[in-house]
Design a protein around this motif. Sequence first.
Motif, PDB file in Angstrom:
ATOM      1  N   ILE A   1       0.687  -1.346  -0.112  1.00  0.00           N
ATOM      2  CA  ILE A   1       0.041   0.217   0.080  1.00  0.00           C
ATOM      3  C   ILE A   1       0.865   1.150  -0.188  1.00  0.00           C
ATOM      4  CG2 ILE A   1      -1.708   1.226   1.398  1.00  0.00           C
ATOM      5  CD1 ILE A   1      -2.758  -1.252   2.344  1.00  0.00           C
ATOM      6  N   LEU A   2       1.838   1.316   0.826  1.00  0.00           N
ATOM      7  CA  LEU A   2       2.887   2.402   0.886  1.00  0.00           C
ATOM      8  C   LEU A   2       3.617   2.490  -0.268  1.00  0.00           C
ATOM      9  CD1 LEU A   2       3.942   2.219   4.690  1.00  0.00           C
ATOM     10  CD2 LEU A   2       2.143   3.677   3.699  1.00  0.00           C
ATOM     11  N   TRP A   3       4.018   1.467  -0.967  1.00  0.00           N
ATOM     12  CA  TRP A   3       4.809   1.407  -1.979  1.00  0.00           C
ATOM     13  C   TRP A   3       3.927   1.844  -3.305  1.00  0.00           C
ATOM     14  CZ3 TRP A   3       4.161  -1.708  -6.507  1.00  0.00           C
ATOM     15  CH2 TRP A   3       5.198  -1.650  -7.379  1.00  0.00           C
ATOM     16  N   GLN A   4       2.805   1.527  -3.286  1.00  0.00           N
ATOM     17  CA  GLN A   4       1.761   1.992  -4.351  1.00  0.00           C
ATOM     18  C   GLN A   4       1.872   3.480  -4.528  1.00  0.00           C
ATOM     19  OE1 GLN A   4      -2.307   1.023  -3.499  1.00  0.00           O
ATOM     20  NE2 GLN A   4      -2.698   1.363  -5.854  1.00  0.00           N
ATOM     21  N   TYR A   5       1.789   4.231  -3.253  1.00  0.00           N
ATOM     22  CA  TYR A   5       1.610   5.762  -3.352  1.00  0.00           C
ATOM     23  C   TYR A   5       3.075   6.595  -3.261  1.00  0.00           C
ATOM     24  CZ  TYR A   5      -3.240   4.879  -3.439  1.00  0.00           C
ATOM     25  OH  TYR A   5      -4.619   4.563  -3.697  1.00  0.00           O
ATOM     26  N   ALA A   6       4.062   5.593  -2.958  1.00  0.00           N
ATOM     27  CA  ALA A   6       5.438   6.305  -2.994  1.00  0.00           C
ATOM     28  C   ALA A   6       5.541   7.530  -4.042  1.00  0.00           C
ATOM     29  CB  ALA A   6       6.443   5.137  -2.690  1.00  0.00           C
ATOM     30  N   GLY A   7       5.333   6.856  -5.383  1.00  0.00           N
ATOM     31  CA  GLY A   7       5.890   7.837  -6.469  1.00  0.00           C
ATOM     32  C   GLY A   7       4.932   9.051  -6.375  1.00  0.00           C
ATOM     33  N   PHE A   8       3.713   8.797  -6.123  1.00  0.00           N
ATOM     34  CA  PHE A   8       2.961  10.215  -5.969  1.00  0.00           C
ATOM     35  C   PHE A   8       3.491  11.278  -5.244  1.00  0.00           C
ATOM     36  CE2 PHE A   8      -0.953  12.148  -3.951  1.00  0.00           C
ATOM     37  CZ  PHE A   8      -1.329  12.833  -4.902  1.00  0.00           C
ATOM     38  N   TYR A   9       3.666  10.892  -3.913  1.00  0.00           N
ATOM     39  CA  TYR A   9       3.978  11.922  -2.919  1.00  0.00           C
ATOM     40  C   TYR A   9       5.473  12.366  -3.032  1.00  0.00           C
ATOM     41  CZ  TYR A   9      -0.144  10.714  -0.226  1.00  0.00           C
ATOM     42  OH  TYR A   9      -1.384  10.562   0.118  1.00  0.00           O
ATOM     43  N   ILE A  10       6.318  11.410  -3.608  1.00  0.00           N
ATOM     44  CA  ILE A  10       7.730  11.805  -3.943  1.00  0.00           C
ATOM     45  C   ILE A  10       7.407  12.899  -5.135  1.00  0.00           C
ATOM     46  CG2 ILE A  10       9.984  11.181  -5.082  1.00  0.00           C
ATOM     47  CD1 ILE A  10       9.378   8.520  -3.501  1.00  0.00           C
ATOM     48  N   LEU A  11       6.849  12.801  -5.927  1.00  0.00           N
ATOM     49  CA  LEU A  11       6.471  13.545  -7.128  1.00  0.00           C
ATOM     50  C   LEU A  11       6.290  14.909  -6.655  1.00  0.00           C
ATOM     51  CD1 LEU A  11       6.705  14.140 -10.122  1.00  0.00           C
ATOM     52  CD2 LEU A  11       4.369  13.175 -10.307  1.00  0.00           C
ATOM     53  N   ILE A  12       5.513  14.917  -5.704  1.00  0.00           N
ATOM     54  CA  ILE A  12       4.707  16.163  -5.181  1.00  0.00           C
ATOM     55  C   ILE A  12       5.660  16.836  -4.527  1.00  0.00           C
ATOM     56  CG2 ILE A  12       3.120  17.154  -3.368  1.00  0.00           C
ATOM     57  CD1 ILE A  12       1.179  15.069  -4.030  1.00  0.00           C
ATOM     58  N   TYR A  13       6.541  16.167  -3.685  1.00  0.00           N
ATOM     59  CA  TYR A  13       7.696  16.941  -2.968  1.00  0.00           C
ATOM     60  C   TYR A  13       8.810  17.365  -3.821  1.00  0.00           C
ATOM     61  CZ  TYR A  13       5.625  15.278   1.292  1.00  0.00           C
ATOM     62  OH  TYR A  13       4.744  14.862   2.503  1.00  0.00           O
ATOM     63  N   TYR A  14       9.117  16.631  -4.800  1.00  0.00           N
ATOM     64  CA  TYR A  14      10.114  16.879  -5.463  1.00  0.00           C
ATOM     65  C   TYR A  14       9.889  18.299  -6.489  1.00  0.00           C
ATOM     66  CZ  TYR A  14      13.293  16.639  -9.754  1.00  0.00           C
ATOM     67  OH  TYR A  14      14.127  16.740 -10.748  1.00  0.00           O
ATOM     68  N   ALA A  15       8.543  18.211  -6.971  1.00  0.00           N
ATOM     69  CA  ALA A  15       8.021  19.663  -7.690  1.00  0.00           C
ATOM     70  C   ALA A  15       8.171  20.744  -6.811  1.00  0.00           C
ATOM     71  CB  ALA A  15       6.855  19.411  -8.265  1.00  0.00           C
ATOM     72  N   ALA A  16       7.659  20.506  -5.535  1.00  0.00           N
ATOM     73  CA  ALA A  16       7.767  21.685  -4.503  1.00  0.00           C
ATOM     74  C   ALA A  16       9.165  22.188  -4.258  1.00  0.00           C
ATOM     75  CB  ALA A  16       6.955  21.193  -3.317  1.00  0.00           C
ATOM     76  N   LEU A  17      10.140  21.045  -3.989  1.00  0.00           N
ATOM     77  CA  LEU A  17      11.541  21.534  -3.777  1.00  0.00           C
ATOM     78  C   LEU A  17      12.082  22.208  -5.119  1.00  0.00           C
ATOM     79  CD1 LEU A  17      12.541  18.241  -1.731  1.00  0.00           C
ATOM     80  CD2 LEU A  17      12.440  20.288  -1.021  1.00  0.00           C
ATOM     81  N   LYS A  18      11.802  21.781  -6.133  1.00  0.00           N
ATOM     82  CA  LYS A  18      12.332  22.432  -7.380  1.00  0.00           C
ATOM     83  C   LYS A  18      11.732  23.768  -7.518  1.00  0.00           C
ATOM     84  CE  LYS A  18      15.425  19.419  -9.422  1.00  0.00           C
ATOM     85  NZ  LYS A  18      16.912  20.094  -9.426  1.00  0.00           N
ATOM     86  N   ASN A  19      10.843  24.163  -7.143  1.00  0.00           N
ATOM     87  CA  ASN A  19      10.080  25.394  -6.841  1.00  0.00           C
ATOM     88  C   ASN A  19      10.683  26.518  -6.269  1.00  0.00           C
ATOM     89  OD1 ASN A  19       8.204  26.897  -8.630  1.00  0.00           O
ATOM     90  ND2 ASN A  19       6.954  27.093  -6.738  1.00  0.00           N
ATOM     91  N   ILE A  20      11.646  25.876  -5.404  1.00  0.00           N
ATOM     92  CA  ILE A  20      12.501  26.788  -4.677  1.00  0.00           C
ATOM     93  C   ILE A  20      13.378  27.616  -5.319  1.00  0.00           C
ATOM     94  CG2 ILE A  20      14.099  27.086  -2.555  1.00  0.00           C
ATOM     95  CD1 ILE A  20      12.530  24.636  -1.253  1.00  0.00           C
TER      96      ILE A  20
END
Length: 293
Positions: A162-181
Amino acid sequence: MDKVMSNRLVAALYVLPALLLLLVLVYIPIVLTGYYGLMQWDGIGAMTFIGLDNYARLLQDGTFWQSANHTFLLALFSALSLIGYLMIALVLSGKIKGANLFRKIYLIPMLLSSVAIAQLWLKIYHPSNGVLNTFLEAIGFSNPPAWLAEPSLVLYALFVPILWQYAGFYILIYYAALKNIPESLVEAARIDGASPWQIAFRIKLPLITEVIKVTVVLAVVGSLKYFDLIYVMTDGGPNGSSEVMASYMYRQAFRSFDFGYGSAVGFFLLLICLLVTWLLRKATASKDTIQYS
């Protein structure tokens, strides 16, 4: 004045189809679910009004509260897993070799359906020829467990896919936010002698606080209503050891044909989701002015 009214009418016409869909697909079903929860009904015959009896029965139902405990445990693990996803996103947002490849790898689960993921992990957890037990036997474990048949292990075994299933989704959100800094802030910190840890925890994370708050709400509320992978892999078994509130609602409505009680469970689940969302928003509410020390 006529032009303003005309613009408002055009805007209302654009919004109307979406509002109608929302009304038909969301709000009307919610009202009907609450209404059916007041009835004794098998889904086919006549309905009998019984008031709040289904809700009183729910409060005294030990199996329901066991499934509720499992659901809240999943929500807790989902919230804690965000820490790991955030750390991965911090690493990927830096200038590391192979970052593009790793980003693609973490997104793979998002491309698969829940049924496909469930079938994959059923093969991994297979007690006799599964990948996991074969590996454990190879390194010296003579009697590895049947992961999905042990009441004490099955719930935690399910948490992994279950956690593996959604890992990419949350990593992508955090990655986009960090790249926006703005890169200028990071460069200024480096010039001032800040270490990578200081840049991460004193500059980057405070700047994406609002994104983190949103992901906490998404992860917790999404876990409270989670159903599909658990249904495919264990169907709530063995003996209810992996039952969650959504699967218990399904079992009551579509297996026991007690649509009234199943609707009461579903409506109670909705109230819990609304309450948890409100509590999380209150707990993470930002002040108008934020000061960093």
